[in-house]
Motif scaffolding. Structure first.
Motif, PDB file in Angstrom:
ATOM      1  N   GLN A  40      -6.030 -21.992   9.749  1.00 21.03           N
ATOM      2  CA  GLN A  40      -4.991 -22.954   9.359  1.00 21.03           C
ATOM      3  C   GLN A  40      -4.973 -24.167  10.277  1.00 21.03           C
ATOM      4  OE1 GLN A  40      -1.917 -19.993   9.489  1.00 21.03           O
ATOM      5  NE2 GLN A  40      -1.841 -19.812   7.248  1.00 21.03           N
ATOM      6  N   ILE A  44      -5.366 -27.998   9.164  1.00 19.55           N
ATOM      7  CA  ILE A  44      -4.368 -29.009   9.537  1.00 19.55           C
ATOM      8  C   ILE A  44      -5.055 -30.186  10.236  1.00 19.55           C
ATOM      9  CG2 ILE A  44      -2.396 -29.456  11.058  1.00 19.55           C
ATOM     10  CD1 ILE A  44      -1.532 -26.487  10.380  1.00 19.55           C
ATOM     11  N   VAL A  52       0.528 -24.600   6.788  1.00 19.46           N
ATOM     12  CA  VAL A  52       1.349 -24.316   7.967  1.00 19.46           C
ATOM     13  C   VAL A  52       0.634 -23.230   8.760  1.00 19.46           C
ATOM     14  CG1 VAL A  52       3.589 -23.449   8.753  1.00 19.46           C
ATOM     15  CG2 VAL A  52       3.455 -24.874   6.702  1.00 19.46           C
ATOM     16  N   ASP A  54       1.101 -20.439  10.143  1.00 21.18           N
ATOM     17  CA  ASP A  54       2.050 -19.328  10.252  1.00 21.18           C
ATOM     18  C   ASP A  54       1.365 -17.968  10.333  1.00 21.18           C
ATOM     19  OD1 ASP A  54       1.084 -19.072   7.676  1.00 21.18           O
ATOM     20  OD2 ASP A  54       3.043 -19.276   6.699  1.00 21.18           O
TER      21      ASP A  54
END
Length: 116
Positions: A40, A44, A52, A54
């Protein structure tokens, strides 16, 4: 591994085995949550604002992986993984002794991508 990782995360839907191998490798080496965060954070860094970090390889992460350029993802992935190792050794100085082996393993993984 096929059932619990490859099939579970839908890696067969990726357009490139290089991306699939990197996701699988992160999950196997760091566990599902940390592996997903590494992936992730790479996405990003590539500009996927819908992702996100997470630790859940859910629909937004999967969609971004399907849309990501393989070449860009490979670069972002290795940078993300290196940042993870740097943060780990910074937080736990006793782990610095492992850093050369971890980085050598990443180099081996890069070489393996050339075979796909």
């Amino acid at each position: 591994y096929k059932k619990n990782f490859w099939d579970c995360f839908g890696l067969q839907t990726l357009d490139d085995n290089q991306k699939a191998l990197l996701v699988l490798d992160a999950m196997l080496n760091h566990g599902r949550k940390v592996g997903a965060k590494i992936v992730q954070k790479a996405l990003i860094a590539m500009g996927f604002d819908s992702v996100v970090a997470d630790g859940v390889y859910g629909p937004q992460t999967k969609k971004a992986m399907e849309e990501a350029s393989t070449e860009e993802f490979v670069d972002a992935y290795f940078a993300s993984r290196r940042r993870y190792y740097d943060a780990l050794t910074e937080a736990y100085s006793d782990q610095k002794k492992h850093l050369p082996k971890w980085l050598a393993r990443l180099d081996t993984l890069k070489d393996a991508l050339n075979c796909l």
